[in-house]
Each structure stands twice: as C-alpha cells, then as structure tokens.
Design an enzyme around this catalytic site. Structure first.
Site, PDB file in Angstrom:
ATOM      1  N   LYS A   1       0.816  -1.226   0.000  1.00  0.00           N
ATOM      2  CA  LYS A   1       0.000   0.000   0.000  1.00  0.00           C
ATOM      3  C   LYS A   1       0.845   1.269   0.000  1.00  0.00           C
ATOM      4  CE  LYS A   1      -4.217  -1.899   1.990  1.00  0.00           C
ATOM      5  NZ  LYS A   1      -3.868  -3.315   2.187  1.00  0.00           N
TER       6      LYS A   1
HETATM    7  C1  LIG Z   1      -4.529  -4.375   1.580  1.00  0.00           C
HETATM    8  C2  LIG Z   1      -3.789  -5.640   1.486  1.00  0.00           C
HETATM    9  C3  LIG Z   1      -4.211  -6.681   0.635  1.00  0.00           C
HETATM   10  C4  LIG Z   1      -5.475  -6.607  -0.190  1.00  0.00           C
HETATM   11  O1  LIG Z   1      -5.357  -5.699  -1.263  1.00  0.00           O
HETATM   12  P1  LIG Z   1      -6.637  -5.146  -2.020  1.00  0.00           P
HETATM   13  O2  LIG Z   1      -6.104  -4.193  -3.014  1.00  0.00           O
HETATM   14  O3  LIG Z   1      -7.501  -4.480  -0.984  1.00  0.00           O
HETATM   15  O4  LIG Z   1      -7.329  -6.309  -2.636  1.00  0.00           O
HETATM   16  C5  LIG Z   1      -3.419  -7.824   0.562  1.00  0.00           C
HETATM   17  N1  LIG Z   1      -2.296  -7.953   1.302  1.00  0.00           N
HETATM   18  C6  LIG Z   1      -1.873  -6.972   2.130  1.00  0.00           C
HETATM   19  C7  LIG Z   1      -0.644  -7.200   2.935  1.00  0.00           C
HETATM   20  C8  LIG Z   1      -2.593  -5.790   2.258  1.00  0.00           C
HETATM   21  O5  LIG Z   1      -2.167  -4.835   3.097  1.00  0.00           O
END
Ligand SMILES: *Cc1c(COP(=O)(O)O)cnc(C)c1O
Length: 456
Positions: free
Chosen positions: A109
């Site tokens: 993210k």
């Molecule tokens: C947010 C997150 C996800 C999921 O991603 P999306 O884009 O919401 O589908 C998967 N793994 C980790 C470690 C995350 O922080």
C-alpha cells in the site's frame, strides 16, 4: 484524460478533481474515460519502477500536468522508500514472486499512498488549502497513510484504530510516529463502527472549517490504482517471461486485482488473473458461481484481507461485465444495499476465461508458509502465501505471485511456525523500543469531530 463515475451521474472530472474527491458524487467510483494504450517496447526498455511510472502516470494526468512536469515529479514521489530498489523479484523454478513490501511500512500500500499524498500536498498548496485525512484501518492502510503524509505540513492525518485483530507491529507503526500532524486514535468499537464514523463525517456539510478539505485515502482512490498498474508493467519488463503470463494476487478490497486488470486493458498481455482470498470468500463465490453476497467478516491470520465486500469490485462490473453500461451498474449497486448481487447468467458465462479464483484456509496458508521455508528457505508472509497457492500448481503459465507484506509485520506467527526471518525490514527494527502515543476515544461521532476540530 478525464474521468467519470460508474453510476453515470458525474463526469468530466480532471485528475486533480478525483485526487481530492475520491468517491464520485453519485456514490459510484471514478474510471478513466478510455484506456490509454501503452507501447510495450518502451516498457521493455525501462530499468526501474520509476521509469515505468514515467510512462503510466502522464497517460492519466495529462489534463492537469504536462508530461515533462510529471516526469520530474516521479523522481520525488517514492523518496520515502528505504531502498532505491522499490520492487524486487525472486525467480523460482517456473514462477516468480514480486516483492512489493520494501516501502516505509512494509506493505504494498506504500506505493499508492505515497503517490496520493504527494499530489494531495501539491494540489492543496496551489489552492492555499489545508487538508484533513480521516480514515479507519484494520491494519496496513492506516500506517501507510500516516507515513506517506507525516512530512506534509498542510495535511493533518487522523486514523481510527478499532479494537481487534491488528498485530502489535501494525499498531506500533502508527502509534510511534511523533510528527505533530499525525493522530492515531484508538476507538472502543469494531472496524465497521470506525468506518461508520468516517462515512458520517464525509456526509456532513460542515465537518471542518472553510479552508480545510476533508480527504479520504481508502482503496477506491484512482491515484492508488495508478501506482499499482505500474508494478504489473514493471514485472513484464523485469522478468524474462517465455510462457503465457498469469498474475496471482492476494485480494481484499480488489484494488490490486483491478489494477492488474487495468494493465491488461492498457495492452499488457495477461492470460490469467488469479484472485486469491482467505476465508472471507465473497470474491471467490462470485468468480466461481456468480454469487456476490455479503457474509459476516471472519478474523484470520491475513487480517488485511478480512473484508465482507470488496470496495473496488464495482469498477470491474462496470467495465468488464457491463461494458460500461452505467444505468445497469447504478441499478445493481443501488440494489446491493440488500447484500446480494448476481449478473445475468449468460452474461456471466460469456466473460469466463480471464479471471480465476482460489480460497486458501488458515491451515493451508500455514502449510504454504512452511513449504516455502522448507524448500526454498524463503519466508513468506501470510497474505503473500495465499497468492502463492496458484504458483505451486502445475500449469503452462508463468505465474508471477504478488507478495504484499514483509514477514517482519507478523513476528508472532513466524515464531509459532518456527520459521526464522533471514532478511529483516530496515524500518521495522526499532519499533519495540519507541514510545507509543495512542489517543483513546469512545466510539462517538461528535466527540471525535470535536477532537479533530480542536486539533487543527
Ligand atoms: C490491503 C492488502 C491486501 C489486499 O489488497 P486489495 O487491493 O484491498 O485487494 C493484501 N495484502 C496486504 C498485505 C494488504 O495490506
């Protein structure tokens, strides 16, 4: 390039508009008016993630910034990463892992949030405005937002932390940041309670004084999608791929899979997108049985994927299944208030092929983690392990599995499984020695509103 809503009643929005606004005014999600086509030879010539971003970002921001300006901005956006190799790849026998967790908070993210906060800061400054970011987090979003915004003095960030399933490292990543524009608020309520407070704030007319804009940084912000589109193109450029290409992606709110789909629409030759989920399986039920119906969230060892509905999913329904029929999309998602959505069966079947899906139980997740350690001496965090199930299946594809968090975020789980972590993340080393600063608050909209207003 301009943008419009999936529900048909909000259009002609610029890049700057949608950066600030997030959700469309009619309740839909913004999508680009068309899919820009990317020259794959140019992508092949890229050496770094930043080189790829210099091609992808101008394609979406052209109405607001000229190309030369954008290219020079790219050099500043991901400055907060501890290593200059923003994405790293591990190649195994017949699959690869794309490590997306080398950012300041050790989750993928960071890519999206560093991009959003950079432009929010820039756009607010031009308009002599100040920003307030308000968000709820079950783990990774909050810390990525805090670390992306802490150096921007015209933005104050308030993150609501629910009681529950967050790891100690995840909490400390938020509570130990000392900058005085950052507020980590521990709310006595669930994640959904915190979300409700955030929604109520965005629906209030006068939540903040006049020269302040209330900003969201949740996964529906299109700028986060742009940063993620780049790592699919970058994987194509960096890995020697000789077989049909499959990406396997650990999914929650579907932002990351939608970004891969966007790359496909922009010309990347993807043959399969595997949507990998934990026991919170609404997406798997949809892709297998055309059944998108909401269940209660169950807590798992991959907490960032514990969702009951996937907030980006509307974009896929609109673009892929409905081929941009906004009226039908509006009906489907207005009716979804009941918690159920299904497409016409013939339509659903006519679109089979590109997407596959898989559910990985907690038991199986632990097994995959063990397997990677025993066979490859490789420590795989529980989210990334879920996507790796597809990589371990025999097939004619080259599977690139997305690794979304660094193992250091979940030390208790690795201790319990007796898996040592060989390469530690530089930013997570001293966390346990730092002093925590959490503000405790009851789960009450007006108390939290007053607190925010008194802190401006
Ligand atoms: C947010 C997150 C996800 C999921 O991603 P999306 O884009 O919401 O589908 C998967 N793994 C980790 C470690 C995350 O922080």
């Amino acid at each position: 390039m301009l943008f419009h809503s999936t529900r048909g009643n909000d259009s002609h929005k610029s890049f700057k508009d949608i950066a600030i606004q997030g959700l469309a005014t009619d309740g839909g999600l913004y999508v680009p008016d068309f899919w820009p086509q990317i020259d794959l030879d140019q992508i092949k010539a890229c050496k770094t993630y930043g080189d790829v971003a210099k091609i992808i970002l101008p394609a979406f921001a052209s109405d607001s910034f000229d190309e030369i300006e954008i290219r020079s901005m790219v050099d500043d956006i991901w400055q907060g990463f501890p290593s200059k190799h923003l994405v790293q790849f591990k190649n195994f026998d017949d699959f690869s892992i794309a490590e997306l967790f080398h950012g300041p908070t050790a989750a993928f993210k960071d890519f999206g949030l560093q991009l959003v906060s950079y432009f929010l800061h820039h756009i607010l400054k031009e308009d002599n405005q100040n920003g307030v970011i308000l968000g709820a987090t079950s783990g990774d979003t909050g810390s990525a937002a805090i670390h992306a915004c802490k150096e921007y003095s015209n933005i104050k960030t308030f993150i609501l932390l629910p009681e529950g399933n967050m790891s100690e490292v995840q909490r400390r990543q938020m509570s130990t940041v000392k900058n005085n524009n950052i507020f980590a608020i521990k709310v006595s309520g669930t994640f959904d309670d915190c979300q409700d407070i955030v929604k109520q704030a965005f629906n209030s007319d006068q939540f903040l004084p006049q020269n302040f804009s209330l900003l969201a940084v949740n996964s529906i912000n299109w700028l986060r999608i742009i940063a993620q589109i780049c790592y699919y193109f970058y994987s194509f450029s960096a890995i020697n791929i000789t077989k049909p290409l499959c990406f396997s992606i650990p999914s929650g709110n579907f932002g990351n899979v939608f970004s891969a789909y966007a790359a496909y629409k922009m010309g990347l030759p993807i043959k399969e997108l595997c949507v990998a989920v934990n026991d919170n399986d609404i997406l798997d039920r949809f892709f297998k049985n055309n059944d998108y119906s909401k269940n209660l969230t169950v807590p798992t060892i991959s907490p960032s994927m514990d969702i009951s509905v996937a907030s980006n999913f509307e974009r896929l329904i609109y673009d892929y299944y409905l081929e941009r029929d906004a009226m039908t999309c509006n009906q489907l998602f207005t009716n979804f208030k009941s918690g159920k959505l299904a497409l016409n069966d013939d339509l659903f079947k006519s679109k089979s092929g590109l997407f596959s899906s898989t559910v990985v139980s907690q038991e199986e997740t632990r097994k995959i983690m063990k397997y990677f350690f025993d066979n490859y001496k490789y420590a795989l965090d529980p989210h990334s392990a879920i996507a790796c199930k597809r990589a371990l299946e025999k097939s004619d594809f080259h599977v690139v599995s997305m690794a979304t968090a660094h193992p250091d975020k979940f030390p208790d789980l690795f201790r319990a499984l007796d898996i040592p972590i060989a390469n530690h993340h530089p930013a997570l080393q001293d966390l346990s020695n730092l002093e925590e600063r959490l503000i405790a608050m009851p789960c009450d909209f007006s108390i939290i509103k007053n607190f925010i207003n008194n802190s401006l």
